[in-house]
Design a protein around this motif. Structure first.
Motif, PDB file in Angstrom:
ATOM      1  N   PRO A   1       4.181  -1.122  -5.767  1.00 59.76           N
ATOM      2  CA  PRO A   1       3.753  -2.515  -5.622  1.00 59.76           C
ATOM      3  C   PRO A   1       3.878  -3.262  -6.951  1.00 59.76           C
ATOM      4  CG  PRO A   1       2.189  -1.034  -4.560  1.00 59.76           C
ATOM      5  CD  PRO A   1       3.111  -0.174  -5.369  1.00 59.76           C
ATOM      6  N   ALA A   2       4.229  -4.533  -6.900  1.00 57.06           N
ATOM      7  CA  ALA A   2       4.413  -5.335  -8.104  1.00 57.06           C
ATOM      8  C   ALA A   2       3.127  -5.474  -8.899  1.00 57.06           C
ATOM      9  CB  ALA A   2       4.959  -6.711  -7.729  1.00 57.06           C
ATOM     10  N   ARG A   3       1.976  -5.367  -8.235  1.00 50.86           N
ATOM     11  CA  ARG A   3       0.693  -5.598  -8.900  1.00 50.86           C
ATOM     12  C   ARG A   3       0.239  -4.436  -9.778  1.00 50.86           C
ATOM     13  NH1 ARG A   3      -3.250  -2.894  -5.953  1.00 50.86           N
ATOM     14  NH2 ARG A   3      -2.568  -2.160  -3.888  1.00 50.86           N
ATOM     15  N   PHE A   4       0.920  -3.320  -9.764  1.00 49.53           N
ATOM     16  CA  PHE A   4       0.501  -2.174 -10.559  1.00 49.53           C
ATOM     17  C   PHE A   4       0.502  -2.498 -12.049  1.00 49.53           C
ATOM     18  CE2 PHE A   4       1.194   2.011  -8.028  1.00 49.53           C
ATOM     19  CZ  PHE A   4       0.276   1.594  -7.085  1.00 49.53           C
ATOM     20  N   THR A   5      -0.505  -2.003 -12.756  1.00 52.41           N
ATOM     21  CA  THR A   5      -0.548  -2.114 -14.208  1.00 52.41           C
ATOM     22  C   THR A   5       0.380  -1.055 -14.809  1.00 52.41           C
ATOM     23  OG1 THR A   5      -2.333  -0.509 -14.480  1.00 52.41           O
ATOM     24  CG2 THR A   5      -2.973  -2.818 -14.058  1.00 52.41           C
ATOM     25  N   PRO A   6       0.720  -1.157 -16.096  1.00 48.28           N
ATOM     26  CA  PRO A   6       1.544  -0.117 -16.722  1.00 48.28           C
ATOM     27  C   PRO A   6       0.939   1.276 -16.597  1.00 48.28           C
ATOM     28  CG  PRO A   6       1.525  -2.062 -18.107  1.00 48.28           C
ATOM     29  CD  PRO A   6       0.526  -2.310 -17.006  1.00 48.28           C
ATOM     30  N   ALA A   7      -0.392   1.382 -16.710  1.00 48.71           N
ATOM     31  CA  ALA A   7      -1.038   2.691 -16.593  1.00 48.71           C
ATOM     32  C   ALA A   7      -0.909   3.242 -15.177  1.00 48.71           C
ATOM     33  CB  ALA A   7      -2.517   2.579 -16.979  1.00 48.71           C
ATOM     34  N   GLN A   8      -1.099   2.376 -14.185  1.00 49.71           N
ATOM     35  CA  GLN A   8      -0.953   2.805 -12.785  1.00 49.71           C
ATOM     36  C   GLN A   8       0.488   3.207 -12.516  1.00 49.71           C
ATOM     37  OE1 GLN A   8      -2.372  -0.713 -10.919  1.00 49.71           O
ATOM     38  NE2 GLN A   8      -4.533  -0.237 -11.265  1.00 49.71           N
ATOM     39  N   GLU A   9       1.435   2.461 -13.069  1.00 46.59           N
ATOM     40  CA  GLU A   9       2.845   2.801 -12.885  1.00 46.59           C
ATOM     41  C   GLU A   9       3.141   4.184 -13.444  1.00 46.59           C
ATOM     42  OE1 GLU A   9       6.979   1.537 -15.015  1.00 46.59           O
ATOM     43  OE2 GLU A   9       5.787  -0.110 -14.202  1.00 46.59           O
ATOM     44  N   ARG A  10       2.691   4.462 -14.663  1.00 47.35           N
ATOM     45  CA  ARG A  10       2.966   5.761 -15.276  1.00 47.35           C
ATOM     46  C   ARG A  10       2.383   6.898 -14.446  1.00 47.35           C
ATOM     47  NH1 ARG A  10       1.919   2.807 -20.011  1.00 47.35           N
ATOM     48  NH2 ARG A  10      -0.271   3.482 -20.018  1.00 47.35           N
ATOM     49  N   GLU A  11       1.137   6.715 -13.963  1.00 46.19           N
ATOM     50  CA  GLU A  11       0.490   7.768 -13.184  1.00 46.19           C
ATOM     51  C   GLU A  11       1.198   8.017 -11.863  1.00 46.19           C
ATOM     52  OE1 GLU A  11      -1.960  10.675 -11.565  1.00 46.19           O
ATOM     53  OE2 GLU A  11      -1.566  10.031 -13.631  1.00 46.19           O
TER      54      GLU A  11
ATOM     55  N   ARG B   1       0.803  -1.220   0.000  1.00 47.94           N
ATOM     56  CA  ARG B   1       0.000   0.000   0.000  1.00 47.94           C
ATOM     57  C   ARG B   1       0.840   1.276   0.000  1.00 47.94           C
ATOM     58  NH1 ARG B   1      -5.095  -0.807   0.511  1.00 47.94           N
ATOM     59  NH2 ARG B   1      -5.458   1.382   1.037  1.00 47.94           N
ATOM     60  N   THR B   2       2.077   1.208  -0.408  1.00 53.98           N
ATOM     61  CA  THR B   2       2.914   2.409  -0.400  1.00 53.98           C
ATOM     62  C   THR B   2       3.610   2.591  -1.740  1.00 53.98           C
ATOM     63  OG1 THR B   2       4.857   1.257   0.459  1.00 53.98           O
ATOM     64  CG2 THR B   2       3.369   2.255   2.077  1.00 53.98           C
TER      65      THR B   2
ATOM     66  N   VAL C   1      16.418  12.114   0.337  1.00 58.14           N
ATOM     67  CA  VAL C   1      15.087  12.710   0.389  1.00 58.14           C
ATOM     68  C   VAL C   1      14.078  11.662  -0.017  1.00 58.14           C
ATOM     69  CG1 VAL C   1      13.590  14.510  -0.530  1.00 58.14           C
ATOM     70  CG2 VAL C   1      16.016  14.964  -0.239  1.00 58.14           C
ATOM     71  N   ALA C   2      12.978  11.545   0.708  1.00 53.95           N
ATOM     72  CA  ALA C   2      11.976  10.548   0.356  1.00 53.95           C
ATOM     73  C   ALA C   2      10.583  11.118   0.501  1.00 53.95           C
ATOM     74  CB  ALA C   2      12.113   9.303   1.216  1.00 53.95           C
ATOM     75  N   VAL C   3       9.689  10.690  -0.363  1.00 50.88           N
ATOM     76  CA  VAL C   3       8.276  11.010  -0.266  1.00 50.88           C
ATOM     77  C   VAL C   3       7.541   9.693  -0.251  1.00 50.88           C
ATOM     78  CG1 VAL C   3       6.312  12.126  -1.371  1.00 50.88           C
ATOM     79  CG2 VAL C   3       8.577  13.136  -1.589  1.00 50.88           C
ATOM     80  N   THR C   4       6.712   9.469   0.741  1.00 45.74           N
ATOM     81  CA  THR C   4       5.988   8.212   0.838  1.00 45.74           C
ATOM     82  C   THR C   4       4.490   8.467   0.847  1.00 45.74           C
ATOM     83  OG1 THR C   4       7.766   7.201   2.092  1.00 45.74           O
ATOM     84  CG2 THR C   4       5.641   6.100   2.158  1.00 45.74           C
ATOM     85  N   THR C   5       3.772   7.789  -0.013  1.00 44.45           N
ATOM     86  CA  THR C   5       2.318   7.866  -0.027  1.00 44.45           C
ATOM     87  C   THR C   5       1.803   6.626   0.667  1.00 44.45           C
ATOM     88  OG1 THR C   5       2.344   9.065  -2.125  1.00 44.45           O
ATOM     89  CG2 THR C   5       0.278   8.037  -1.484  1.00 44.45           C
TER      90      THR C   5
ATOM     91  N   ASP D   1      -1.111   6.773   2.741  1.00 43.00           N
ATOM     92  CA  ASP D   1      -2.463   7.017   3.234  1.00 43.00           C
ATOM     93  C   ASP D   1      -3.475   6.921   2.094  1.00 43.00           C
ATOM     94  OD1 ASP D   1      -2.349  10.680   3.333  1.00 43.00           O
ATOM     95  OD2 ASP D   1      -1.635   9.212   1.872  1.00 43.00           O
ATOM     96  N   VAL D   2      -3.136   6.154   1.074  1.00 39.53           N
ATOM     97  CA  VAL D   2      -4.013   6.022  -0.077  1.00 39.53           C
ATOM     98  C   VAL D   2      -4.999   4.893   0.167  1.00 39.53           C
ATOM     99  CG1 VAL D   2      -4.124   5.562  -2.540  1.00 39.53           C
ATOM    100  CG2 VAL D   2      -2.222   6.866  -1.598  1.00 39.53           C
ATOM    101  N   ASP D   3      -6.286   5.183  -0.001  1.00 35.69           N
ATOM    102  CA  ASP D   3      -7.317   4.175   0.248  1.00 35.69           C
ATOM    103  C   ASP D   3      -7.324   3.091  -0.823  1.00 35.69           C
ATOM    104  OD1 ASP D   3      -9.608   6.693   1.457  1.00 35.69           O
ATOM    105  OD2 ASP D   3      -8.210   5.400   2.558  1.00 35.69           O
ATOM    106  N   ASP D   4      -7.060   3.478  -2.062  1.00 37.26           N
ATOM    107  CA  ASP D   4      -7.138   2.506  -3.139  1.00 37.26           C
ATOM    108  C   ASP D   4      -6.108   2.841  -4.200  1.00 37.26           C
ATOM    109  OD1 ASP D   4      -7.758   0.613  -4.951  1.00 37.26           O
ATOM    110  OD2 ASP D   4      -9.786   1.292  -5.384  1.00 37.26           O
ATOM    111  N   LEU D   5      -4.961   2.177  -4.141  1.00 33.04           N
ATOM    112  CA  LEU D   5      -3.902   2.442  -5.101  1.00 33.04           C
ATOM    113  C   LEU D   5      -4.244   1.909  -6.486  1.00 33.04           C
ATOM    114  CD1 LEU D   5      -0.660   1.801  -3.036  1.00 33.04           C
ATOM    115  CD2 LEU D   5      -1.523   3.948  -3.871  1.00 33.04           C
TER     116      LEU D   5
END
Length: 212
Positions: free
Chosen positions: A39-49, A23-24, A196-200, A202-206
């Motif tokens: 996450p490994a489960r991301f689709t190519p579109a989710q990865e790009r976004e 979830r991060t 430097v790091a930015v971590t998301t 708190d996302v309800d639905d990645l």
């Protein structure tokens, strides 16, 4: 793997997929490039976004944490007015790469202040503490009670000192153990070079890149 389509803002972007990451999404600097861990489960579109989104967030954070010399001087003037009654009036405030193990230095005779480039990228309240510390030296040359009383007007003094001590300890430990890393790159809790790091987190639905 390098991601050729990512909006790198001048830098190469490397995407690291992890089955353990659920979830991060994390972005950080490493060796002159931007790394985005997803996450490994991301689709190519989710990865790009998410690469686009995290590169944008990281660039914005970089701008906040890495002010120019002029911005550094303006910040010092504001801190002097706020916590030192405006008594500390430096003639110059600038970043310096030759501070050795010091976080900053001050030359009271000419009013110049130098801040180590190692402080770049640290939280703003840490930079503010370093500035207040050096500004106080324009009023009190040593590290006596009056000096620390002046520095103590800055409310995050103890927290910042603890941060810097911990950072120095971790850096020394990393140098001594640099050949004893049991984790794969990108699988730890923070960036490999602790920059430097930015971590998301708190996302309800990645699965929907529009939701955050």
């Amino acid at each position: 793997m390098a991601h050729d389509d990512a909006p790198a803002e001048g830098d190469l972007v490397e995407v690291r997929r992890s089955a353990r990451r659920v979830r991060t999404v994390t972005a950080f600097r490493e060796g002159g490039r931007t790394v985005v861990a997803i996450p490994a489960r991301f689709t190519p579109a989710q990865e790009r976004e998410w690469v686009r989104r995290m590169v944008t967030k990281l660039a914005a954070q970089d701008r906040r944490r890495r002010p120019s010399d002029d911005q550094l001087a303006a910040r010092a003037a504001d801190l002097s007015a706020r916590y030192l009654g405006g008594r500390a009036r430096p003639t110059s405030v600038a970043w310096s790469s030759n501070q050795g193990r010091r976080w900053g230095s001050c030359t009271p005779s000419d009013g110049s202040i130098r801040v180590s480039t190692r402080v770049r990228g640290m939280p703003r309240w840490v930079l503010d503490y370093v500035l207040v510390h050096e500004l106080a030296h324009l009023i009190h040359s040593g590290h006596g009670p009056e000096f620390w009383a002046a520095v103590g007007a800055y409310p995050r003094t103890e927290r910042a000192r603890g941060f810097l001590e911990g950072w120095a300890f971790a850096s020394d430990a990393a140098r001594s153990d640099e050949d004893d890393d049991e984790l794969e790159p990108g699988e730890g809790e923070g960036p490999p070079d602790d920059e430097v790091a930015v971590t998301t987190d708190d996302v309800d639905d990645l699965t929907d890149p529009r939701g955050s």
